[in-house]
Scaffold this active site. Sequence first.
Site, PDB file in Angstrom:
ATOM      1  N   ARG A  33     -50.309  -0.823 -12.994  1.00 38.52           N
ATOM      2  CA  ARG A  33     -49.240  -0.869 -11.984  1.00 38.52           C
ATOM      3  C   ARG A  33     -49.621  -1.812 -10.837  1.00 38.52           C
ATOM      4  NH1 ARG A  33     -47.460   5.488 -12.768  1.00 38.52           N
ATOM      5  NH2 ARG A  33     -46.898   5.106 -14.939  1.00 38.52           N
ATOM      6  N   GLU A 177     -47.424  20.358 -19.441  1.00 36.88           N
ATOM      7  CA  GLU A 177     -46.513  19.203 -19.512  1.00 36.88           C
ATOM      8  C   GLU A 177     -46.360  18.664 -20.938  1.00 36.88           C
ATOM      9  OE1 GLU A 177     -47.669  15.745 -17.211  1.00 36.88           O
ATOM     10  OE2 GLU A 177     -45.774  14.749 -17.583  1.00 36.88           O
ATOM     11  N   LYS A 219     -43.798  21.711 -16.877  1.00 37.19           N
ATOM     12  CA  LYS A 219     -43.411  20.360 -16.437  1.00 37.19           C
ATOM     13  C   LYS A 219     -42.793  19.617 -17.621  1.00 37.19           C
ATOM     14  CE  LYS A 219     -45.263  16.108 -14.422  1.00 37.19           C
ATOM     15  NZ  LYS A 219     -46.134  15.554 -13.378  1.00 37.19           N
ATOM     16  N   SER A 261     -40.617  12.501 -14.072  1.00 35.11           N
ATOM     17  CA  SER A 261     -39.517  11.533 -13.970  1.00 35.11           C
ATOM     18  C   SER A 261     -39.466  10.616 -15.184  1.00 35.11           C
ATOM     19  CB  SER A 261     -39.584  10.741 -12.668  1.00 35.11           C
ATOM     20  OG  SER A 261     -40.785  10.026 -12.532  1.00 35.11           O
ATOM     21  N   GLY A 262     -40.592  10.321 -15.783  1.00 35.61           N
ATOM     22  CA  GLY A 262     -40.621   9.657 -17.083  1.00 35.61           C
ATOM     23  C   GLY A 262     -40.137   8.217 -17.117  1.00 35.61           C
ATOM     24  N   GLY A 263     -40.010   7.585 -15.954  1.00 37.50           N
ATOM     25  CA  GLY A 263     -39.532   6.199 -15.944  1.00 37.50           C
ATOM     26  C   GLY A 263     -38.106   6.057 -15.434  1.00 37.50           C
ATOM     27  N   ARG A 294     -43.806   8.192 -10.631  1.00 33.94           N
ATOM     28  CA  ARG A 294     -43.101   6.936 -10.363  1.00 33.94           C
ATOM     29  C   ARG A 294     -41.860   7.129  -9.492  1.00 33.94           C
ATOM     30  NH1 ARG A 294     -43.149   5.413 -16.579  1.00 33.94           N
ATOM     31  NH2 ARG A 294     -43.426   7.676 -16.621  1.00 33.94           N
TER      32      ARG A 294
HETATM   33  P1  13P Z   1     -43.688  10.285 -13.916  1.00 30.86           P
HETATM   34  O1  13P Z   1     -42.899  11.095 -12.934  1.00 30.86           O
HETATM   35  O2  13P Z   1     -43.949   8.884 -13.473  1.00 30.86           O
HETATM   36  O3  13P Z   1     -43.164  10.405 -15.310  1.00 30.86           O
HETATM   37  O4  13P Z   1     -45.135  10.933 -13.965  1.00 30.86           O
HETATM   38  C1  13P Z   1     -45.235  12.290 -14.011  1.00 30.86           C
HETATM   39  C2  13P Z   1     -46.539  12.644 -14.578  1.00 30.86           C
HETATM   40  O5  13P Z   1     -47.327  13.297 -13.954  1.00 30.86           O
HETATM   41  C3  13P Z   1     -46.866  12.188 -15.920  1.00 30.86           C
HETATM   42  O6  13P Z   1     -47.931  12.914 -16.419  1.00 30.86           O
END
Ligand code: 13P
Length: 340
Positions: A33, A177, A219, A261-263, A294
């Site tokens: 990043r 998660e 999560k 959030s996943g992108g 993110r």
């Molecule tokens: P994002 O919200 O960017 O998807 O990251 C969450 C996270 O902790 C991924 O393991």
Amino acid sequence: MNAQELIDTARTLVAGDKGLLAMDESNPTCNKRFARLGIPQTEEARRAYRELIVTTPGLGESISGVILYDETIRQSKKDGTSFIKVITDAGIIPGIKVDAGAKEMAGYPGEKITEGLDGLRGRLAEYSQMGARFAKWRAVITIGDRIPSRGCIEANAQALARYASLCQEVGLVPVVEPEVLMDGEHTLERCCEVTEKVLRTVFDQLYTERVMLEGMILKPNMVLPGLTCPKQEAVDVVADATVKCLLRVVPAAVPGIAFLSGGQSGELASTRLNAMNVRFKSRLPWALAFSFARAIQQPALEIWQGKEFNVLAAQQALYHRAKCNWAARRGEYTAAMEKT
Ligand code: 13P
């Protein structure tokens, strides 16, 4: 294990309409990043960036806990104050990512298994002594042609459950998660079907491994069409599908669900979380919260660019995104907030 302490910590993580801030990017992910923005990929740059995050004024108004990485939990502010102390003094609970990453799964082309169970008990004890109160382990599920397979889902669910059980043994709240990735052309219906199957398997394994559901946080991903699916659904459709899926599989004993959030863009993630809370909040057994990386950090990182004189503006952007998600938990987020 002190059951009441676990329950109290889990409840606190989703109390007050707050959520989690994931700042646990591994060094390779953080470097990737940084590289995209021309920021030096050094330990000092990573430290300076994390100092920017944890010293953001007012962060604790919307953030209940932050997820750190092994390098970060050992770091300090430039003046020598440990990040753990800065975070705790801000009224925020420190957490730690403890998985060793998702690796290619032998015998399952195109699928991944998360590693990190070996030696985990010792690492958890160390993190707990350092002041962490919760932990995170991420499993990755890919949707594609004839995947995910049962073998991949089961292996990942079992690892998540073993991890969660080891966490509770030392008094750390496990953030569980299982991420169904957004990559691909699949429809929202397919994501719903896969997410339901994955969560069913995860809760089955959590039960088998005797994990106390009251002392954990789930999560998950939101239920979304794939990034390249031609049919991108309206916000309310996403909110309805996500809540319907979760109601089918997440036991009421779980105190909170904190989405990744996943992108998704920051605004879209806030809008969708808001829609779920507007439409369903008063009827749900668990809190619908956030655990974004993110979707909270991205604007701040882009403003910072590795430069000291951008720190204040970056902190304002971070504070703003955190506040938008706090409002989304209350069902009070509006597009107008983005203009202030
Ligand atoms: P994002 O919200 O960017 O998807 O990251 C969450 C996270 O902790 C991924 O393991």
